[in-house]
Design a protein around this motif. Sequence first.
Motif, PDB file in Angstrom:
ATOM      1  N   GLN B  25       0.849  -1.194   0.000  1.00 50.61           N
ATOM      2  CA  GLN B  25       0.000   0.000   0.000  1.00 50.61           C
ATOM      3  C   GLN B  25       0.884   1.242   0.000  1.00 50.61           C
ATOM      4  OE1 GLN B  25      -0.473   2.225   2.823  1.00 50.61           O
ATOM      5  NE2 GLN B  25       0.383   1.021   4.523  1.00 50.61           N
ATOM      6  N   ASN B  26       0.470   2.217  -0.805  1.00 43.59           N
ATOM      7  CA  ASN B  26       1.248   3.459  -0.914  1.00 43.59           C
ATOM      8  C   ASN B  26       0.493   4.639  -0.314  1.00 43.59           C
ATOM      9  OD1 ASN B  26      -0.711   4.011  -2.795  1.00 43.59           O
ATOM     10  ND2 ASN B  26       0.663   4.065  -4.568  1.00 43.59           N
ATOM     11  N   LEU B  27      -0.380   4.325   0.649  1.00 44.87           N
ATOM     12  CA  LEU B  27      -1.211   5.358   1.263  1.00 44.87           C
ATOM     13  C   LEU B  27      -0.628   5.881   2.566  1.00 44.87           C
ATOM     14  CD1 LEU B  27      -4.583   3.515   0.644  1.00 44.87           C
ATOM     15  CD2 LEU B  27      -3.791   5.579  -0.531  1.00 44.87           C
ATOM     16  N   GLY B  28       0.445   5.286   3.017  1.00 41.95           N
ATOM     17  CA  GLY B  28       1.030   5.705   4.278  1.00 41.95           C
ATOM     18  C   GLY B  28       0.230   5.256   5.485  1.00 41.95           C
ATOM     19  N   HIS B  29      -0.597   4.233   5.319  1.00 46.85           N
ATOM     20  CA  HIS B  29      -1.443   3.759   6.407  1.00 46.85           C
ATOM     21  C   HIS B  29      -0.652   2.939   7.421  1.00 46.85           C
ATOM     22  CE1 HIS B  29      -5.398   4.080   3.885  1.00 46.85           C
ATOM     23  NE2 HIS B  29      -4.957   5.244   4.313  1.00 46.85           N
ATOM     24  N   ASP B  30      -1.176   2.936   8.655  1.00 46.14           N
ATOM     25  CA  ASP B  30      -0.525   2.187   9.722  1.00 46.14           C
ATOM     26  C   ASP B  30      -0.971   0.732   9.785  1.00 46.14           C
ATOM     27  OD1 ASP B  30      -0.427   4.837  12.269  1.00 46.14           O
ATOM     28  OD2 ASP B  30       0.864   4.391  10.561  1.00 46.14           O
ATOM     29  N   THR B  31      -2.188   0.449   9.314  1.00 50.54           N
ATOM     30  CA  THR B  31      -2.796  -0.864   9.533  1.00 50.54           C
ATOM     31  C   THR B  31      -3.080  -1.570   8.214  1.00 50.54           C
ATOM     32  OG1 THR B  31      -3.882   0.113  11.475  1.00 50.54           O
ATOM     33  CG2 THR B  31      -4.637  -2.054  10.771  1.00 50.54           C
ATOM     34  N   MET B  32      -2.756  -2.853   8.188  1.00 47.30           N
ATOM     35  CA  MET B  32      -3.024  -3.670   6.996  1.00 47.30           C
ATOM     36  C   MET B  32      -3.706  -4.966   7.410  1.00 47.30           C
ATOM     37  SD  MET B  32       0.358  -3.045   4.642  1.00 47.30           S
ATOM     38  CE  MET B  32      -0.389  -3.747   3.161  1.00 47.30           C
ATOM     39  N   TYR B  33      -4.471  -5.525   6.470  1.00 42.87           N
ATOM     40  CA  TYR B  33      -5.299  -6.694   6.767  1.00 42.87           C
ATOM     41  C   TYR B  33      -5.207  -7.718   5.638  1.00 42.87           C
ATOM     42  CZ  TYR B  33      -7.700  -2.836   9.240  1.00 42.87           C
ATOM     43  OH  TYR B  33      -8.005  -1.728  10.008  1.00 42.87           O
ATOM     44  N   TRP B  34      -5.500  -8.971   5.995  1.00 44.71           N
ATOM     45  CA  TRP B  34      -5.783  -9.996   5.002  1.00 44.71           C
ATOM     46  C   TRP B  34      -7.176 -10.545   5.282  1.00 44.71           C
ATOM     47  CZ3 TRP B  34      -3.864 -10.847   0.494  1.00 44.71           C
ATOM     48  CH2 TRP B  34      -2.515 -10.562   0.237  1.00 44.71           C
ATOM     49  N   TYR B  35      -7.962 -10.626   4.194  1.00 44.73           N
ATOM     50  CA  TYR B  35      -9.300 -11.191   4.259  1.00 44.73           C
ATOM     51  C   TYR B  35      -9.384 -12.377   3.315  1.00 44.73           C
ATOM     52  CZ  TYR B  35     -11.430  -7.030   6.477  1.00 44.73           C
ATOM     53  OH  TYR B  35     -11.791  -6.018   7.321  1.00 44.73           O
ATOM     54  N   LYS B  36     -10.290 -13.302   3.639  1.00 42.80           N
ATOM     55  CA  LYS B  36     -10.609 -14.405   2.737  1.00 42.80           C
ATOM     56  C   LYS B  36     -12.089 -14.293   2.378  1.00 42.80           C
ATOM     57  CE  LYS B  36     -10.790 -19.490   2.527  1.00 42.80           C
ATOM     58  NZ  LYS B  36     -10.551 -20.764   3.276  1.00 42.80           N
ATOM     59  N   GLN B  37     -12.396 -14.356   1.083  1.00 43.05           N
ATOM     60  CA  GLN B  37     -13.783 -14.311   0.644  1.00 43.05           C
ATOM     61  C   GLN B  37     -14.124 -15.610  -0.054  1.00 43.05           C
ATOM     62  OE1 GLN B  37     -15.116 -11.238  -2.246  1.00 43.05           O
ATOM     63  NE2 GLN B  37     -16.877 -10.973  -0.905  1.00 43.05           N
ATOM     64  N   ASP B  38     -15.102 -16.316   0.496  1.00 43.40           N
ATOM     65  CA  ASP B  38     -15.463 -17.609  -0.086  1.00 43.40           C
ATOM     66  C   ASP B  38     -16.475 -17.431  -1.211  1.00 43.40           C
ATOM     67  OD1 ASP B  38     -17.455 -18.414   2.852  1.00 43.40           O
ATOM     68  OD2 ASP B  38     -17.977 -17.226   1.080  1.00 43.40           O
ATOM     69  N   SER B  39     -16.940 -18.530  -1.748  1.00 49.63           N
ATOM     70  CA  SER B  39     -17.825 -18.484  -2.910  1.00 49.63           C
ATOM     71  C   SER B  39     -19.175 -17.860  -2.588  1.00 49.63           C
ATOM     72  CB  SER B  39     -18.025 -19.882  -3.486  1.00 49.63           C
ATOM     73  OG  SER B  39     -18.526 -20.734  -2.476  1.00 49.63           O
ATOM     74  N   LYS B  40     -19.543 -17.834  -1.304  1.00 51.90           N
ATOM     75  CA  LYS B  40     -20.826 -17.238  -0.909  1.00 51.90           C
ATOM     76  C   LYS B  40     -20.670 -15.764  -0.572  1.00 51.90           C
ATOM     77  CE  LYS B  40     -22.884 -21.495   0.748  1.00 51.90           C
ATOM     78  NZ  LYS B  40     -23.479 -22.226   1.868  1.00 51.90           N
ATOM     79  N   LYS B  41     -19.501 -15.220  -0.843  1.00 56.52           N
ATOM     80  CA  LYS B  41     -19.228 -13.794  -0.676  1.00 56.52           C
ATOM     81  C   LYS B  41     -19.036 -13.346   0.767  1.00 56.52           C
ATOM     82  CE  LYS B  41     -19.367 -12.961  -5.036  1.00 56.52           C
ATOM     83  NZ  LYS B  41     -18.095 -12.773  -5.751  1.00 56.52           N
ATOM     84  N   PHE B  42     -18.941 -14.292   1.703  1.00 58.70           N
ATOM     85  CA  PHE B  42     -18.629 -13.881   3.066  1.00 58.70           C
ATOM     86  C   PHE B  42     -17.181 -13.435   3.143  1.00 58.70           C
ATOM     87  CE2 PHE B  42     -22.159 -14.652   5.783  1.00 58.70           C
ATOM     88  CZ  PHE B  42     -22.909 -15.628   5.157  1.00 58.70           C
TER      89      PHE B  42
END
Lengths: 110, 114
Positions: B25-42
């Motif tokens: 990320q080139n936004l200078g943000h402090d926090t980053m995340y990883w998400y998983k999205q399954d086939s049902k869009k959760f």
Amino acid sequence: LAKTTQPISMDSYEGQEVNITCSHNNIATNDYITWYQQFPSQGPRFIIQGYKTKVTNEVASLFIPADRKSSTLSLPRVSLSDTAVYYCLVNGDSNYQLIWGAGTKLIIKP
Amino acid sequence: DTAVSQTPKYLVTQMGNDKSIKCEQNLGHDTMYWYKQDSKKFLKIMFSYNNKELIINETVPNRFSPKSPDKAHLNLHINSLELGDSAVYFCASSRRLAAYNEQFFGPGTRLTVL
């Protein structure tokens, strides 16, 4: 943790106003209500956020009643390109409140 | 300029392999995340890092290991891939740690395990 309930899907037509309601009965005092939009094959994108009453930006309006137990995202004069999944989140200042529901799949027809 | 970028966009691999997904990320943000999205869009959060420090580690198998070499990068390494790992993985960032902060998402990495 405040959970949200929203309709699984909605249909509407071009030019109409669309309202998507989200229920969050257990919302806490320091929680904000945030809506995201996700197009197919893209990541979610922030639309609008509010705490109480009404918030409006160039994309949408967010209506929040006094008890804050629900909120309504209003999309004025939708177009085909508004077809997307819309997520309602209720989050406070704790990072542990990142709970996403299944969202509302909105389909706009010509 | 892309705010949050991920590579690769598509990843097709065999069961048992090890793979990595990179995020910047080139936004200078402090926090980053990883998400998983399954086939049902959760969308399910997997990890959250704040200033390179692990904050959230949800119920994720230890085959998944995030690494943050600096504030702008959060990579995800997956060992011994299984069929159930097939999903779209999104990286995101926000200015600060608080959950109500606007999150900026990457384009996603579609992982298919055969």
